[in-house]
Design an enzyme around this catalytic site. Structure first.
Site, short mmCIF file in Angstrom:
data_model
loop_
_atom_site.label_atom_id
_atom_site.label_comp_id
_atom_site.label_asym_id
_atom_site.label_seq_id
_atom_site.Cartn_x
_atom_site.Cartn_y
_atom_site.Cartn_z
N THR A 1 0.87 -1.18 0.00
CA THR A 1 0.00 0.00 0.00
C THR A 1 0.90 1.23 0.00
OG1 THR A 1 -1.57 -1.26 1.33
CG2 THR A 1 -1.92 1.11 1.19
N LYS B 1 4.09 -8.88 4.20
CA LYS B 1 2.78 -8.25 4.02
C LYS B 1 1.97 -9.16 3.10
CE LYS B 1 0.94 -3.56 3.48
NZ LYS B 1 0.54 -3.21 4.85
N GLU C 1 2.56 -5.13 16.97
CA GLU C 1 2.25 -4.05 16.02
C GLU C 1 0.82 -3.58 16.23
OE1 GLU C 1 2.55 -5.83 12.11
OE2 GLU C 1 0.91 -7.22 12.50
#
Lengths: 277, 277
Positions: free
Chosen positions: A34, A146, A178
């Site tokens: 992203t 990811k 996270e």
């Protein structure tokens, strides 16, 4: 919202659909990136590509040419003042069953969507966050990547109270890993720290940039095991990702945090890699 | 292969594609079921639907009417002598970001594919299996569910040597959890055992049936923590799923196993729920 927002290229062709037999849909067998788009250009392109290539190598997914991805990304972004570019790379279409097929041709999708209008207050005065009940599983094989297996993040995100902009996830051993969409940093006695991600979490591109830029301005940073209490005891806490840049944390439960000097220095140090308001 | 094999219904309409914005593709935000089809009918329908409904409840995904799913399944299967029916249910289409959207309408896909021609030898004389290096992450939130986050199974399946029909996965604590596509059972001193799945693994429909049918023929079964060594030390070992029914394990590494009497009794006890050759 830019007029070109909402458009997608699937393997280079304008399309909003993929095969129901794509392994991305069947198994989450793929990766994504992203990127923030500013003035027609995806930011931190090289770092995103490095992570995508690294992930593809670990999962054994064939990569397209980087030039091709760049051309397709620019085709979508060139007219966008600001936006979000999402690139998905899957192992492609195959028959039923987990076994990867040697001749499968990977699927790539590139989508541009509207820039999320995060309140400027988040960046300037900080956000309230909570610890989530949903845990992040320990998995050395997938840690750092990811990848498209994101149910943990979906469940954690669904837990958030209205006043919380982000939730923090712990693993089974009580280590903070996270946020649902961010990496987390603490400052204690002038030292920056962020969780070790060798058993879980996504190694964010902005996290990597913070580590680099902190070193460049002589702020020491440690990558280590951080417990929930270490975060609550910290003097400053902040969150990072490629879209938000850096958000200070101003509150976790009843614990309040200032927007501290080191947080501000880091924010300044990464400013060029973030979308300006 | 039956002439109707390869067909898919997406939300009731013949189609081979789904939206690139479907959360199944974006995040693996969904569930699936794989059913054996025999003489035009999906086997163990009720048990598969119970598991799907249970999973949807845990993930907070709205379910379609069961009657609708049945009608669509029959529409695809009615002419198939044998086949594999795969049903996928996702949270539907939404904008970028993990947060589920309240108004999202779930996506359902129903696909019929050809029956895999497993060698009869697998069922009659057993299969060779190996322990995989890939681990299965401990995650109480997702444990037991047949969700769409299947990268662990993909990686484990890719590890298998040519002579192995299945691989067994351990968790970080060294507990044996399941095969890449099967559940595992052991027999020791006349007692059947299968791993506890409260921290990982898929609670297979055929596993559930074996537990029921074993009890009905007075074979005790324990659901417990099983270590790798417990499996190697067992007198009999077998694998189950809805397609294969039951495969005895005849070898793991250098350890050989007989196709034992209890394995055969269980195989007989579930015969009506398996596809006949």
């Amino acid at each position: 919202m830019n007029s070109s927002a909402g458009t997608t290229l699937v393997n280079g062709q304008p399309s909003e659909s993929i095969s129901v037999h794509d392994r991305g849909f069947q198994f989450g067998d793929g990766l994504f990136e992203t990127l923030a788009v500013s003035h027609g250009t995806p930011l931190l392109w090289e770092k995103h590509m490095q992570r995508l290539w690294h992930g593809a190598k670990r999962l054994g997914i064939t990569t397209p040419s980087e030039r091709l991805l760049w051309d397709e990304s620019k085709q979508l972004c060139h007219a966008a003042e600001r936006g979000v570019l999402k690139i998905i790379l899957t192992r492609g279409i195959s028959h039923r069953g987990y076994a990867p097929v040697a001749e499968a041709s990977p699927t790539r999708t590139v989508s541009l969507s509207a820039w999320p209008d995060y309140p400027a207050q988040h960046r300037d005065h900080g956000v309230t966050v909570q610890f989530c009940r949903t845990m992040i599983a320990r998995n050395r094989d997938l840690a750092g990547l990811k990848h498209l297996n994101r149910l943990e993040q979906v469940l954690a995100r669904a837990e958030l109270s209205k006043d919380c902009a982000e939730g923090l996830l712990l693993d089974e051993q009580g280590n903070a890993i996270e946020g649902t969409m961010t990496n987390v940093f603490t400052v204690s006695q002038g030292i920056l720290a962020t969780p070790d991600l060798s058993h879980g979490g996504v190694a964010g591109v902005m996290r990597g940039l913070v580590l680099e830029r902190a070193a460049a301005i002589s702020i020491s940073c440690q990558v280590l095991t951080l417990k929930q209490q270490d975060i609550l005891n910290a003097e400053e806490v902040f969150l990072t990702n490629s879209l938000i840049g850096l958000w200070p944390v101003c509150r976790i439960d009843s614990r309040k945090f200032p927007v501290g000097r080191i947080t501000q220095r880091i924010q300044e140090a990464i400013r060029d890699a973030c979308c300006a308001d």
